[in-house]
Enzyme design. Sequence first.
Site, PDB file in Angstrom:
ATOM      1  N   HIS A 306       0.848  -1.186   0.000  1.00  0.00           N
ATOM      2  CA  HIS A 306       0.000   0.000   0.000  1.00  0.00           C
ATOM      3  C   HIS A 306       0.881   1.232   0.000  1.00  0.00           C
ATOM      4  O   HIS A 306       1.935   1.229   0.626  1.00  0.00           O
ATOM      5  CB  HIS A 306      -0.926   0.018   1.232  1.00  0.00           C
ATOM      6  N   ASP A 363      -7.928  -5.530   0.058  1.00  0.00           N
ATOM      7  CA  ASP A 363      -8.428  -6.374  -1.029  1.00  0.00           C
ATOM      8  C   ASP A 363      -8.076  -7.850  -0.866  1.00  0.00           C
ATOM      9  O   ASP A 363      -8.633  -8.699  -1.556  1.00  0.00           O
ATOM     10  CB  ASP A 363      -7.880  -5.875  -2.376  1.00  0.00           C
TER      11      ASP A 363
HETATM   12  N1  CMC Z   1       4.205  -7.424  -4.823  1.00  0.00           N
HETATM   13  C1  CMC Z   1       5.553  -7.378  -4.987  1.00  0.00           C
HETATM   14  N2  CMC Z   1       6.289  -6.257  -4.833  1.00  0.00           N
HETATM   15  C2  CMC Z   1       5.630  -5.141  -4.505  1.00  0.00           C
HETATM   16  C3  CMC Z   1       4.239  -5.115  -4.302  1.00  0.00           C
HETATM   17  C4  CMC Z   1       3.514  -6.328  -4.466  1.00  0.00           C
HETATM   18  N3  CMC Z   1       2.197  -6.362  -4.297  1.00  0.00           N
HETATM   19  N4  CMC Z   1       3.851  -3.861  -3.985  1.00  0.00           N
HETATM   20  C5  CMC Z   1       4.956  -3.111  -3.973  1.00  0.00           C
HETATM   21  N5  CMC Z   1       6.042  -3.885  -4.285  1.00  0.00           N
HETATM   22  C6  CMC Z   1       7.452  -3.462  -4.329  1.00  0.00           C
HETATM   23  C7  CMC Z   1       7.777  -2.751  -5.624  1.00  0.00           C
HETATM   24  O1  CMC Z   1       8.218  -3.652  -6.602  1.00  0.00           O
HETATM   25  C8  CMC Z   1       8.842  -1.789  -5.172  1.00  0.00           C
HETATM   26  O2  CMC Z   1      10.057  -2.529  -5.034  1.00  0.00           O
HETATM   27  P1  CMC Z   1      11.493  -1.810  -5.261  1.00  0.00           P
HETATM   28  O3  CMC Z   1      11.512  -0.608  -4.365  1.00  0.00           O
HETATM   29  O4  CMC Z   1      12.482  -2.852  -4.882  1.00  0.00           O
HETATM   30  O5  CMC Z   1      11.528  -1.425  -6.718  1.00  0.00           O
HETATM   31  C9  CMC Z   1       8.397  -1.380  -3.769  1.00  0.00           C
HETATM   32  O6  CMC Z   1       7.619  -2.498  -3.283  1.00  0.00           O
HETATM   33  C10 CMC Z   1       7.553  -0.129  -3.714  1.00  0.00           C
HETATM   34  O7  CMC Z   1       6.524  -0.277  -4.677  1.00  0.00           O
HETATM   35  P2  CMC Z   1       5.811   0.951  -5.387  1.00  0.00           P
HETATM   36  O8  CMC Z   1       5.107   0.455  -6.605  1.00  0.00           O
HETATM   37  O9  CMC Z   1       6.769   2.081  -5.533  1.00  0.00           O
HETATM   38  O10 CMC Z   1       4.769   1.345  -4.258  1.00  0.00           O
HETATM   39  P3  CMC Z   1       3.502   2.243  -4.472  1.00  0.00           P
HETATM   40  O11 CMC Z   1       3.254   2.917  -3.203  1.00  0.00           O
HETATM   41  O12 CMC Z   1       3.684   3.100  -5.687  1.00  0.00           O
HETATM   42  O13 CMC Z   1       2.359   1.173  -4.847  1.00  0.00           O
HETATM   43  C11 CMC Z   1       0.565  -0.333  -4.687  1.00  0.00           C
HETATM   44  C12 CMC Z   1       1.349   0.792  -3.992  1.00  0.00           C
HETATM   45  C13 CMC Z   1      -0.680  -0.634  -3.874  1.00  0.00           C
HETATM   46  C14 CMC Z   1       0.131   0.144  -6.083  1.00  0.00           C
HETATM   47  C15 CMC Z   1       1.457  -1.589  -4.795  1.00  0.00           C
HETATM   48  O14 CMC Z   1       1.826  -2.050  -3.517  1.00  0.00           O
HETATM   49  C16 CMC Z   1       0.798  -2.697  -5.603  1.00  0.00           C
HETATM   50  O15 CMC Z   1       0.905  -2.701  -6.836  1.00  0.00           O
HETATM   51  N6  CMC Z   1       0.111  -3.686  -4.927  1.00  0.00           N
HETATM   52  C17 CMC Z   1      -0.628  -4.713  -5.618  1.00  0.00           C
HETATM   53  C18 CMC Z   1      -1.993  -4.179  -6.082  1.00  0.00           C
HETATM   54  C19 CMC Z   1      -2.953  -4.006  -4.918  1.00  0.00           C
HETATM   55  O16 CMC Z   1      -3.119  -4.873  -4.073  1.00  0.00           O
HETATM   56  N7  CMC Z   1      -3.647  -2.845  -4.913  1.00  0.00           N
HETATM   57  C20 CMC Z   1      -4.657  -2.523  -3.897  1.00  0.00           C
HETATM   58  C21 CMC Z   1      -4.244  -1.397  -3.001  1.00  0.00           C
HETATM   59  S1  CMC Z   1      -5.262  -1.248  -1.526  1.00  0.00           S
HETATM   60  C22 CMC Z   1      -6.843  -0.866  -2.112  1.00  0.00           C
HETATM   61  C23 CMC Z   1      -6.921   0.471  -2.719  1.00  0.00           C
HETATM   62  O17 CMC Z   1      -6.895   1.474  -1.971  1.00  0.00           O
HETATM   63  O18 CMC Z   1      -7.040   0.574  -3.935  1.00  0.00           O
END
Ligand code: CMC
Length: 429
Positions: A306, A363
């Site tokens: 998140h 989720d």
């Molecule tokens: N699986 C594997 N690695 C992950 C994941 C995941 N689900 N989420 C983040 N990471 C890693 C990412 O690869 C990155 O690694 P590094 O720094 O080594 O490159 C690091 O964690 C930070 O990720 P980010 O994409 O910069 O983080 P963000 O804050 O931009 O993204 C997120 C947040 C929710 C989009 C992401 O965690 C994600 O894609 N999760 C899976 C989709 C999901 O479950 N979404 C629902 C969110 S909660 C409900 C809502 O409010 O919508």
Amino acid sequence: MEKTARLIIDGKTYELQVVEGSEGERAIDISSLRKETGLITLDPGYANTGCCKSSITFMDGEKGILRYRGIPVEQLAEKATFKETAYLLIHGKLPNTKELKRYSMLLNDHSLVHEDMKAFYTKFPRASHPMGILSAMVNALRSFYPELNNQTEEEEIMITMTRLMAKIRTMAAMSYKISRGHKVIYPRPDLSYCENFLNMMFDTPVMPYKINSLEVNALRVFWILHADHEQNCSTSSVRMVGSARVNLYAAISAGIAALWGPLHGGANQAVIEMLTMIHDSGGGYKKAIEKAKDKNDPFRLMGFGHRVYKTYDPRAKIMKKMCDGLLESLHISDPLLDIAKELENQARKDPYFIDHNLYPNVDFYAGIVLRAIGIPTNMFTVMFAIGRLPGWIAQWKESIYDPNWKISRPRQIYTGPVKRDYVAITERG
Ligand code: CMC
């Protein structure tokens, strides 16, 4: 605490005001930065940018706190109705008995949908995703319910907000029924908000739906947990589109479109698809974990991670507990729940997930709850949208009454070619 921050650019010092919120959160006010320095800030994904001051929802991502108008989400999930929670978000206070009665009456009065809208639903191709349909139909509401001439702006806003809250569940259920070729079921005045939705989804002329209090309660909690989450992608979309002073239906339609994405609300559907894939391939959750860790693989563990929570999502805690209780009470044994639990156990022991602070989000267990209630997988994100509607409305309302309101218009750092001349087609290489 310092009330100003100093910024030194090209040897010159600028003082910027530090703003503090009621929970001690602090921000540097850069609204005059470009005027004074000629510079802008660069913040991809707005991870460090506050776009507004808001008194609706407080989150602490480090401590795992979520409160609506100051009230912990845990208390609301335990004691409140979804209708009360919606009122709290939109109007800033819990309704008293008289206010709740009036709100219930208005939601009932506005719950029908213009009969001509049915024709639109029937013309969408069968394979259309219900989120695309919902976004289009909410936008279309403006054509069916144009601005009222004899109302003040305030009355018009009140009616539109209530109309949306009342109609969205009818529209969602209608879309499901029509997609199945079934008779549309109308809302009933004797049923609660959650009961009405389940009845409109599952009642048929040949098999009347029996209200199941366990399912109704699960839906109530599900919707309360989704009701608001401050400046997330869809809410920011509602605020941004609304900042152009577009009507509320169009702004909410934009929010629904943003929510559809698998990184946002679409994750609840994506989790079930991921768990099903693991199940069908023999339960190999280790492969999913390795794929999620592989930097060369775009796969992510859906329902994990998140932007704000760097600890267990408080909504996921409630959802997981409810999921266990619901399945047990309904005597459902869902193999996907076992896979989800095992996946969570393994991921939370894994150094990659520990180092990246990746915990289950709302989720992760939500889809299993929805499956248990009988909601089809492609409707999961629609369920999220119905729950998030009061939050979107509250945020839109706050933004349009904000004395510091401005149209949203971020800037950029241009990195394209510098000035060059047009070349005639005959002279191009
Ligand atoms: N699986 C594997 N690695 C992950 C994941 C995941 N689900 N989420 C983040 N990471 C890693 C990412 O690869 C990155 O690694 P590094 O720094 O080594 O490159 C690091 O964690 C930070 O990720 P980010 O994409 O910069 O983080 P963000 O804050 O931009 O993204 C997120 C947040 C929710 C989009 C992401 O965690 C994600 O894609 N999760 C899976 C989709 C999901 O479950 N979404 C629902 C969110 S909660 C409900 C809502 O409010 O919508």
